[in-house]
Design an enzyme around this catalytic site. Sequence first.
Site, short mmCIF file in Angstrom:
data_model
loop_
_atom_site.label_atom_id
_atom_site.label_comp_id
_atom_site.label_asym_id
_atom_site.label_seq_id
_atom_site.Cartn_x
_atom_site.Cartn_y
_atom_site.Cartn_z
N THR A 191 25.49 15.08 -45.37
CA THR A 191 25.81 13.62 -46.03
C THR A 191 24.71 12.82 -45.89
O THR A 191 24.65 11.73 -45.11
CB THR A 191 27.00 12.97 -45.01
OG1 THR A 191 26.18 12.98 -43.45
CG2 THR A 191 28.14 13.88 -45.01
N GLY B 47 25.34 1.65 -38.25
CA GLY B 47 26.09 2.41 -37.89
C GLY B 47 27.06 2.90 -39.03
O GLY B 47 28.17 3.59 -38.67
N SER C 11 23.35 10.16 -31.53
CA SER C 11 23.00 9.09 -30.32
C SER C 11 23.97 8.56 -29.75
O SER C 11 25.11 8.37 -30.35
CB SER C 11 21.82 8.15 -30.88
OG SER C 11 22.64 7.39 -32.22
N ASP D 63 24.59 15.72 -40.86
CA ASP D 63 24.11 14.34 -41.32
C ASP D 63 22.64 14.02 -41.23
O ASP D 63 22.40 13.60 -39.83
CB ASP D 63 25.00 13.09 -40.64
CG ASP D 63 24.60 11.58 -41.09
OD1 ASP D 63 23.88 11.57 -42.29
OD2 ASP D 63 24.98 10.45 -40.47
N THR E 245 25.50 9.79 -49.66
CA THR E 245 26.58 8.51 -49.37
C THR E 245 26.27 7.29 -50.17
O THR E 245 27.37 6.66 -49.95
CB THR E 245 26.55 8.42 -47.89
OG1 THR E 245 25.16 8.33 -47.49
CG2 THR E 245 27.07 9.81 -47.04
N ASP F 6 27.01 6.77 -39.87
CA ASP F 6 27.69 7.52 -38.71
C ASP F 6 29.04 7.43 -38.79
O ASP F 6 29.77 8.23 -38.71
CB ASP F 6 26.99 6.92 -37.42
CG ASP F 6 25.48 6.86 -37.22
OD1 ASP F 6 24.87 7.74 -37.79
OD2 ASP F 6 25.05 5.66 -36.72
#
Length: 322
Positions: free
Chosen positions: A147, A224, A14, A116, A185, A227
């Site tokens: 992840t 975020g 994104s 991801d 994660t 990411d």
Amino acid sequence: MEDQRASRILSIQSHVVAGYVGNKSAIFPLQLLGFDVDSVNTVHFSNHTGYRQGWEGERLSAEQFKKIIDGLRRNGLLRQEVILAGYCGNAEVLVEIGDLVRDHRQKGEQLFFVCDPVMGDNGKLYVGLPIVDQYRDNLVPIADLITPNQFELETLTQRTIKSLDEAAEACDVIHDKGVETVIVTSLFLEEGVNMLLGSFRQRGQDKTERFLIRHPQIECYFIGTGDLFSAILVGYIFQAAPKQPAGQPLVALNASIIQSACEKGVGCVHNVLTKTKVWQSTHQHLLGEFPDGELRLVHCRDDIEHPTILFPAEPFVASHNK
């Protein structure tokens, strides 16, 4: 002397005009770590969806994605050695990403694919079921590394995770699909503690090596961070893993390289979040319609370039592997 590391990454995620999520959380850190980053934006929004007054923008269609890839291919620009795929709001685009990865490999090109599978968190999906199906059945099985967070791993494997042993069993389900590296994660199995579980099984081997990193939760709402972590994980891995000759996998990974990259990644993210929270506490008047503020990536560039290992990993052996 020619750099023997993989150096060009295609990041498909994104994009927001203001703030730091998706490609805005990935490109700058990877560039700081020395990588050229090409990007495809799966959405183009004014801001992320956590803002109280909403957002504006559009999602990329499968037809638009194909045209972008065709343009790169015609001009000899589709030469990335790593593809990092994150949030995608369109199941048809995920189909195209899978085709892109398979096309690279059918041509015998060296490629490392990181997925991801951004689908949800804290027990809640924020994508539709067709997207879940595409991640589970199309992208994850062809990935070299994934992840997921705890909820995403549960969704991919259709299992409930309430212990580390159950998390390890879920990782084995993914390994059995052919995925070498699974990095869970975030596991919230102990109060006040976040855990990262790394699981590595080389293709064609039976042995699975795992490690665990425990670190304290930071009480604040951030968007975020996943990411950011996936991006710097890729960066730290490829800083340490030299390219192999043509005809072989792009890099020869091992559990030690993966563990070191995760230790650096966890330390980096912890410092970024800590500094972001401190800044937020003294700049509430600047936070706008998202009261928790945005990640302070630019101001934390030293933490990205020179990560500190704050929380060393420990070996983990699941009960079913003893």
